[in-house]
Enzyme design. Structure first.
Site, PDB file in Angstrom:
ATOM      1  N   ASN A 161       0.794  -1.099   0.107  1.00 44.42           N
ATOM      2  CA  ASN A 161      -0.058  -0.082   0.090  1.00 44.42           C
ATOM      3  C   ASN A 161       0.974   1.202  -0.099  1.00 44.42           C
ATOM      4  OD1 ASN A 161      -1.823   2.103   0.662  1.00 44.42           O
ATOM      5  ND2 ASN A 161      -2.260   1.183   2.703  1.00 44.42           N
TER       6      ASN A 161
ATOM      7  N   LYS B  95       0.212   4.255  -0.185  1.00 47.71           N
ATOM      8  CA  LYS B  95      -0.457   5.468   0.222  1.00 47.71           C
ATOM      9  C   LYS B  95      -0.200   6.636  -0.385  1.00 47.71           C
ATOM     10  CE  LYS B  95       0.093   3.333   4.683  1.00 47.71           C
ATOM     11  NZ  LYS B  95      -0.086   3.791   6.130  1.00 47.71           N
TER      12      LYS B  95
ATOM     13  N   HIS C   9      -9.455   0.745   4.993  1.00 49.96           N
ATOM     14  CA  HIS C   9      -8.042   1.119   5.854  1.00 49.96           C
ATOM     15  C   HIS C   9      -8.454   1.939   6.875  1.00 49.96           C
ATOM     16  CE1 HIS C   9      -3.943   2.356   6.556  1.00 49.96           C
ATOM     17  NE2 HIS C   9      -3.867   1.268   6.006  1.00 49.96           N
TER      18      HIS C   9
ATOM     19  N   GLU D 289      -6.753   4.314   8.122  1.00 49.56           N
ATOM     20  CA  GLU D 289      -6.845   5.744   7.645  1.00 49.56           C
ATOM     21  C   GLU D 289      -7.975   6.442   6.947  1.00 49.56           C
ATOM     22  OE1 GLU D 289      -2.921   5.369   5.606  1.00 49.56           O
ATOM     23  OE2 GLU D 289      -2.111   4.883   7.525  1.00 49.56           O
TER      24      GLU D 289
ATOM     25  N   GLU E 112      -5.401  -5.512  10.494  1.00 46.64           N
ATOM     26  CA  GLU E 112      -4.526  -4.525  10.754  1.00 46.64           C
ATOM     27  C   GLU E 112      -4.482  -3.705  12.125  1.00 46.64           C
ATOM     28  OE1 GLU E 112      -2.142  -3.091   6.909  1.00 46.64           O
ATOM     29  OE2 GLU E 112      -4.064  -1.763   7.112  1.00 46.64           O
TER      30      GLU E 112
ATOM     31  N   GLY F  81       2.331   2.050  10.734  1.00 48.07           N
ATOM     32  CA  GLY F  81       3.415   3.021  10.539  1.00 48.07           C
ATOM     33  C   GLY F  81       4.121   3.338  11.918  1.00 48.07           C
TER      34      GLY F  81
ATOM     35  N   SER G 136       3.502  -2.505  10.607  1.00 48.58           N
ATOM     36  CA  SER G 136       5.055  -2.589  10.445  1.00 48.58           C
ATOM     37  C   SER G 136       5.774  -4.059  10.276  1.00 48.58           C
ATOM     38  CB  SER G 136       5.400  -2.054  12.146  1.00 48.58           C
ATOM     39  OG  SER G 136       4.660  -0.872  12.209  1.00 48.58           O
TER      40      SER G 136
HETATM   41  C1  PEP Z   1      -0.683  -0.063   6.253  1.00 49.33           C
HETATM   42  O1  PEP Z   1      -0.800   1.167   6.192  1.00 49.33           O
HETATM   43  O2  PEP Z   1      -1.660  -0.747   5.612  1.00 49.33           O
HETATM   44  C2  PEP Z   1       0.411  -0.665   6.773  1.00 49.33           C
HETATM   45  C3  PEP Z   1       0.487  -1.717   7.362  1.00 49.33           C
HETATM   46  O3  PEP Z   1       1.426   0.342   6.786  1.00 49.33           O
HETATM   47  P1  PEP Z   1       3.002  -0.015   7.707  1.00 49.33           P
HETATM   48  O4  PEP Z   1       3.468  -1.312   7.139  1.00 49.33           O
HETATM   49  O5  PEP Z   1       3.867   1.308   7.442  1.00 49.33           O
HETATM   50  O6  PEP Z   1       2.610  -0.142   9.103  1.00 49.33           O
END
Ligand code: PEP
Length: 256
Positions: A9, A11, A97, A99, A169, A175, A214
């Site tokens: 992703n 973003k 997601h 976000e 997630e 992040g 992460s």
């Molecule tokens: C994400 O935004 O879906 C995500 C998993 O980000 P990160 O790997 O940076 O934690």
């Protein structure tokens, strides 16, 4: 047998040069890697370029996107339809997601509507679910995931999950560098699968459930060693070709 899926992703990151370099790097790093599906979700602005570059390279990388609207056409300024995504070769579409749930106030019901719309239009929903830090602390993780899944199951039936992808997630791990332990992630994945199995064991057995939060080359192997973790949704590490490729290779190795 579930086939692992590692999806990047991207973003709100990138420009034309970065898209070209990242795809070139991924092509080189993933050459000859079998037994894993690899997908990228660039910003929608760069789908055209990504489609062209992947086509030129006769790539096996799947093209995806980060969002979709719930209308096919008309007076919906700024929105993108499933047909537009298909027009540029995108098949796997991230919805729900955290976000978007947070910054765009997308409810479980709205995300479920997107899920249905993607399926109706022949696209693969990658449905993100997961709890906040406070919900985690309060021991509500499984209940939150079940509620987010039930928004789909109760309106479309459990069979709607056939062919879709679920990405667990935990929001506190996105992040932040504070990833869930592989054991904790496995426990939640097993609970998510058990929740689906209450409605259909067959669907539960076949649905791909990714972990996201992460994921890095250093911790990927531990996740993929878990029986209910079928790949990863990757943010930060997906912007670096060799890191993302290392995660995909770890999935290929662990699951085959
Ligand atoms: C994400 O935004 O879906 C995500 C998993 O980000 P990160 O790997 O940076 O934690």
């Amino acid at each position: 047998m579930r086939r692992p899926l590692v999806m990047g992703n991207w973003k709100l990151n990138g420009n034309k040069t970065m898209v070209a370099e990242l795809i070139k790097g991924l092509e080189a790093e993933l050459n000859g890697v079998e037994g894993v599906d690899v997908a990228i979700a660039p910003p929608v602005m760069y789908l055209d370029l990504a489609e062209q570059l992947l086509g030129k390279a006769e790539s096996k990388i799947i093209l995806g996107a980060q969002n979709v609207d719930v209308n096919l056409s008309g007076a919906f300024t700024g929105d993108i339809s499933p047909d537009m995504l298909k027009d540029f070769g995108a098949t796997h579409i991230i919805i729900g997601h955290s976000e978007r749930r947070e910054y765009h106030e997308e409810s479980d019901e709205f995300v479920a509507k997107k899920f249905a719309f993607l399926k109706e239009n022949g696209l693969v929903p990658v449905l993100c679910i997961g709890e906040s830090d406070a919900q985690n602390e309060a021991g509500e993780t499984v209940a939150v995931c079940a509620r987010q899944l039930d928004a789909v199951i109760n309106t479309q039936g459990v069979e709607a999950l056939n062919g879709a992808v679920i990405a667990y997630e935990p929001i506190w791990a996105i992040g932040t560098g504070k990833a869930a332990t592989a054991d904790d992630a496995q426990r939640i994945h097993a609970a998510i699968r058990a929740h689906i199995a209450e409605k259909s064991e067959e669907v539960a057995k076949n649905v791909v459930i990714q972990y996201g939060g992460s994921v890095k080359p250093e911790n990927a192997e531990a996740y993929f060693a878990q029986p209910d973790i079928d790949g990863a949704l990757v943010g930060g590490a997906a912007l670096i070709a060799d890191s993302f490729a290392a995660i995909a290779k770890a999935a290929a190795k662990a699951k085959n």
